[in-house]
Motif scaffolding. Structure first.
Motif, PDB file in Angstrom:
ATOM      1  N   VAL A  83      75.966  62.366  85.199  1.00  0.00           N
ATOM      2  CA  VAL A  83      75.255  61.118  85.494  1.00  0.00           C
ATOM      3  C   VAL A  83      74.618  60.613  84.211  1.00  0.00           C
ATOM      4  O   VAL A  83      73.969  61.359  83.497  1.00  0.00           O
ATOM      5  CB  VAL A  83      74.174  61.347  86.566  1.00  0.00           C
ATOM      6  CG1 VAL A  83      73.369  60.069  86.782  1.00  0.00           C
ATOM      7  CG2 VAL A  83      74.818  61.801  87.865  1.00  0.00           C
ATOM      8  N   VAL A  84      74.811  59.326  83.890  1.00  0.00           N
ATOM      9  CA  VAL A  84      74.222  58.710  82.708  1.00  0.00           C
ATOM     10  C   VAL A  84      73.150  57.744  83.169  1.00  0.00           C
ATOM     11  O   VAL A  84      73.423  56.819  83.932  1.00  0.00           O
ATOM     12  CB  VAL A  84      75.284  57.971  81.873  1.00  0.00           C
ATOM     13  CG1 VAL A  84      74.651  57.364  80.626  1.00  0.00           C
ATOM     14  CG2 VAL A  84      76.404  58.924  81.479  1.00  0.00           C
ATOM     15  N   SER A  85      71.919  57.987  82.734  1.00  0.00           N
ATOM     16  CA  SER A  85      70.808  57.154  83.196  1.00  0.00           C
ATOM     17  C   SER A  85      70.868  55.780  82.555  1.00  0.00           C
ATOM     18  O   SER A  85      71.501  55.560  81.516  1.00  0.00           O
ATOM     19  CB  SER A  85      69.477  57.823  82.829  1.00  0.00           C
ATOM     20  OG  SER A  85      69.292  57.825  81.415  1.00  0.00           O
ATOM     21  N   SER A  86      70.161  54.826  83.178  1.00  0.00           N
ATOM     22  CA  SER A  86      70.087  53.479  82.612  1.00  0.00           C
ATOM     23  C   SER A  86      69.414  53.499  81.254  1.00  0.00           C
ATOM     24  O   SER A  86      69.706  52.678  80.389  1.00  0.00           O
ATOM     25  CB  SER A  86      69.317  52.553  83.567  1.00  0.00           C
ATOM     26  OG  SER A  86      68.032  53.062  83.820  1.00  0.00           O
ATOM     27  N   GLU A  87      68.498  54.449  81.047  1.00  0.00           N
ATOM     28  CA  GLU A  87      67.830  54.569  79.755  1.00  0.00           C
ATOM     29  C   GLU A  87      68.840  54.866  78.645  1.00  0.00           C
ATOM     30  O   GLU A  87      68.779  54.300  77.558  1.00  0.00           O
ATOM     31  CB  GLU A  87      66.778  55.682  79.820  1.00  0.00           C
ATOM     32  CG  GLU A  87      66.057  55.938  78.498  1.00  0.00           C
ATOM     33  CD  GLU A  87      65.102  54.827  78.131  1.00  0.00           C
ATOM     34  OE1 GLU A  87      64.743  54.732  76.949  1.00  0.00           O
ATOM     35  OE2 GLU A  87      64.729  54.043  79.016  1.00  0.00           O
ATOM     36  N   GLU A  88      69.806  55.742  78.933  1.00  0.00           N
ATOM     37  CA  GLU A  88      70.810  56.083  77.930  1.00  0.00           C
ATOM     38  C   GLU A  88      71.773  54.942  77.687  1.00  0.00           C
ATOM     39  O   GLU A  88      72.282  54.751  76.597  1.00  0.00           O
ATOM     40  CB  GLU A  88      71.579  57.323  78.381  1.00  0.00           C
ATOM     41  CG  GLU A  88      70.740  58.585  78.410  1.00  0.00           C
ATOM     42  CD  GLU A  88      71.515  59.753  78.999  1.00  0.00           C
ATOM     43  OE1 GLU A  88      72.202  60.436  78.229  1.00  0.00           O
ATOM     44  OE2 GLU A  88      71.424  59.967  80.221  1.00  0.00           O
ATOM     45  N   LEU A  89      71.981  54.061  78.812  1.00  0.00           N
ATOM     46  CA  LEU A  89      72.909  52.941  78.678  1.00  0.00           C
ATOM     47  C   LEU A  89      72.208  51.721  78.080  1.00  0.00           C
ATOM     48  O   LEU A  89      72.924  50.837  77.603  1.00  0.00           O
ATOM     49  CB  LEU A  89      73.481  52.592  80.062  1.00  0.00           C
ATOM     50  CG  LEU A  89      74.342  53.680  80.711  1.00  0.00           C
ATOM     51  CD1 LEU A  89      74.699  53.263  82.123  1.00  0.00           C
ATOM     52  CD2 LEU A  89      75.601  53.897  79.902  1.00  0.00           C
TER      53      LEU A  89
ATOM     54  N   SER B 208      74.105  65.408 100.110  1.00  0.00           N
ATOM     55  CA  SER B 208      73.641  64.379  99.170  1.00  0.00           C
ATOM     56  C   SER B 208      72.403  64.823  98.404  1.00  0.00           C
ATOM     57  O   SER B 208      72.177  64.390  97.270  1.00  0.00           O
ATOM     58  CB  SER B 208      73.346  63.080  99.918  1.00  0.00           C
ATOM     59  OG  SER B 208      74.504  62.571 100.537  1.00  0.00           O
ATOM     60  N   LEU B 209      71.597  65.670  99.030  1.00  0.00           N
ATOM     61  CA  LEU B 209      70.348  66.092  98.404  1.00  0.00           C
ATOM     62  C   LEU B 209      70.478  67.398  97.634  1.00  0.00           C
ATOM     63  O   LEU B 209      69.618  67.708  96.807  1.00  0.00           O
ATOM     64  CB  LEU B 209      69.262  66.243  99.479  1.00  0.00           C
ATOM     65  CG  LEU B 209      68.853  64.947 100.178  1.00  0.00           C
ATOM     66  CD1 LEU B 209      67.911  65.233 101.328  1.00  0.00           C
ATOM     67  CD2 LEU B 209      68.187  63.991  99.186  1.00  0.00           C
ATOM     68  N   ARG B 210      71.516  68.164  97.919  1.00  0.00           N
ATOM     69  CA  ARG B 210      71.730  69.404  97.199  1.00  0.00           C
ATOM     70  C   ARG B 210      72.472  69.144  95.895  1.00  0.00           C
ATOM     71  O   ARG B 210      72.922  68.045  95.617  1.00  0.00           O
ATOM     72  CB  ARG B 210      72.527  70.384  98.060  1.00  0.00           C
ATOM     73  CG  ARG B 210      71.666  71.125  99.071  1.00  0.00           C
ATOM     74  CD  ARG B 210      72.500  72.127  99.841  1.00  0.00           C
ATOM     75  NE  ARG B 210      71.659  72.964 100.689  1.00  0.00           N
ATOM     76  CZ  ARG B 210      72.046  73.502 101.825  1.00  0.00           C
ATOM     77  NH1 ARG B 210      73.289  73.306 102.236  1.00  0.00           N
ATOM     78  NH2 ARG B 210      71.226  74.243 102.543  1.00  0.00           N
TER      79      ARG B 210
ATOM     80  N   ARG C   9      70.401  64.504  87.725  1.00  0.00           N
ATOM     81  CA  ARG C   9      69.578  64.127  86.566  1.00  0.00           C
ATOM     82  C   ARG C   9      68.525  63.107  86.952  1.00  0.00           C
ATOM     83  O   ARG C   9      67.677  62.752  86.149  1.00  0.00           O
ATOM     84  CB  ARG C   9      70.466  63.580  85.456  1.00  0.00           C
ATOM     85  CG  ARG C   9      71.416  64.629  84.882  1.00  0.00           C
ATOM     86  CD  ARG C   9      72.251  64.078  83.766  1.00  0.00           C
ATOM     87  NE  ARG C   9      71.441  63.713  82.616  1.00  0.00           N
ATOM     88  CZ  ARG C   9      71.934  63.144  81.520  1.00  0.00           C
ATOM     89  NH1 ARG C   9      73.225  62.875  81.447  1.00  0.00           N
ATOM     90  NH2 ARG C   9      71.149  62.831  80.516  1.00  0.00           N
ATOM     91  N   SER C  10      68.597  62.591  88.159  1.00  0.00           N
ATOM     92  CA  SER C  10      67.568  61.696  88.690  1.00  0.00           C
ATOM     93  C   SER C  10      67.268  62.137  90.110  1.00  0.00           C
ATOM     94  O   SER C  10      67.983  62.944  90.691  1.00  0.00           O
ATOM     95  CB  SER C  10      68.052  60.242  88.650  1.00  0.00           C
ATOM     96  OG  SER C  10      69.243  60.100  89.395  1.00  0.00           O
ATOM     97  N   VAL C  11      66.195  61.609  90.673  1.00  0.00           N
ATOM     98  CA  VAL C  11      65.769  62.019  92.007  1.00  0.00           C
ATOM     99  C   VAL C  11      66.717  61.425  93.047  1.00  0.00           C
ATOM    100  O   VAL C  11      66.878  60.206  93.122  1.00  0.00           O
ATOM    101  CB  VAL C  11      64.331  61.548  92.289  1.00  0.00           C
ATOM    102  CG1 VAL C  11      63.919  61.938  93.702  1.00  0.00           C
ATOM    103  CG2 VAL C  11      63.371  62.149  91.268  1.00  0.00           C
TER     104      VAL C  11
END
Length: 282
Positions: free
Chosen positions: A39-45, A194-196, A200-202
């Motif tokens: 998963v690539v966060s919006s911060e990294e993008l 989905s929760l397990r 990298r994000s909640v």
């Protein structure tokens, strides 16, 4: 489809090389390729907002958004320092300070993190670099807080070492589940899966249906099944959507903070106002 990253960025399919001329799309694709299967966060993008817009009105909004982001980032780093995470912050701050050579808060945080990590010489070098930047670019000395930090480092002030804040109280607010819960096998499996896993994000799951058919019961059943994955505790809020008006986000957050022993409702409201940013039309 094949991708090439050694040399120019290439995209090839059965029909040959597919050109990607837009800089933003090439940057996005390269970032995703370098973080394949993650998963690539919006911060990294996300970068500087509206970076390719040069007109005055959007630029003013961009500056406001950037300033709000940096203030919020500074608060989060302060919290990490209070929690004793100085070692984890050094790499992040070393990456931030070159982009903000005159932002004294970020440099002071890096200086303190370096000192707490046992690097007095590195901390003093960080102060020297900040001072050189300020004198060269603005003709001013560092502010009072930075000067005081420098003096305390020189005399190895023991109070600078800091004592991590005490752990937050363990709360387990989940209401009791239904002991003889049956059925809903597919839905339980879908929400649980989905929760397990590693995120990298909640992860967030919304259960939507008509009223009165057991959404809350299902949610509580899954929450109890997953309690061992949240050993630091579980918070619970009843949003009162069926009785009166729903709770506002700042009300929920303030209640959680009070439950954790932090009476900071006013600070939360101020932070949320900052995060709202400038109004956007259209």
């Amino acid at each position: 489809m094949e991708f090439g990253v050694l040399g120019p960025l290439l995209v090839r399919d059965a029909n040959g090389i597919r050109p990607i001329s837009a800089t933003k799309q090439r940057t996005l694709l390269a970032t995703l390729l370098l973080n394949a299967n993650s998963v690539v966060s919006s911060e990294e993008l996300r970068g500087n907002p509206l970076a390719d817009i040069t007109s005055a009105a959007p630029r003013a909004h961009r500056q406001s958004i950037t300033e709000t982001r940096l203030r919020t980032l500074g608060r989060r780093i302060d919290a990490d320092l209070r929690l004793g995470r100085h070692g984890e912050l050094i790499a992040e701050l070393r990456g931030l300070t070159p982009d903000h050579p005159l932002r004294e808060q970020l440099h002071a945080q890096l200086i303190l993190a370096l000192y707490r990590d046992g690097g007095q010489a590195d901390a003093l070098a960080g102060h020297r670099q900040l001072r050189e930047n300020l004198v060269r670019e603005l003709g001013v000395e560092p502010n009072r807080d930075v000067r005081q930090l420098h003096q305390r480092i020189l005399r190895s002030d023991p109070d600078l070492d800091g004592t991590p804040v005490a752990a937050l109280p363990l709360l387990a607010q989940l209401p009791g589940g239904v002991p003889d819960f049956t059925g809903r096998v597919a839905q339980v499996a879908r929400v649980t899966d989905s929760l397990r896993g590693e995120h990298r994000s909640v992860p967030v799951v919304a259960i939507i249906s008509a009223g009165g058919i057991g959404k809350s019961t299902l949610a509580l059943h899954v929450a109890h099944r997953l309690r061992d994955r949240f050993p630091d505790g579980q918070l619970y809020a009843h949003l009162a959507c069926t009785v009166g008006l729903p709770m506002e986000p700042d009300q929920v957050l303030a209640q959680f903070l009070r439950d954790l022993g932090v009476d900071a409702a006013a600070e939360v409201r101020e932070l949320l106002r900052e995060l709202d940013g400038p109004p956007v039309s259209g």
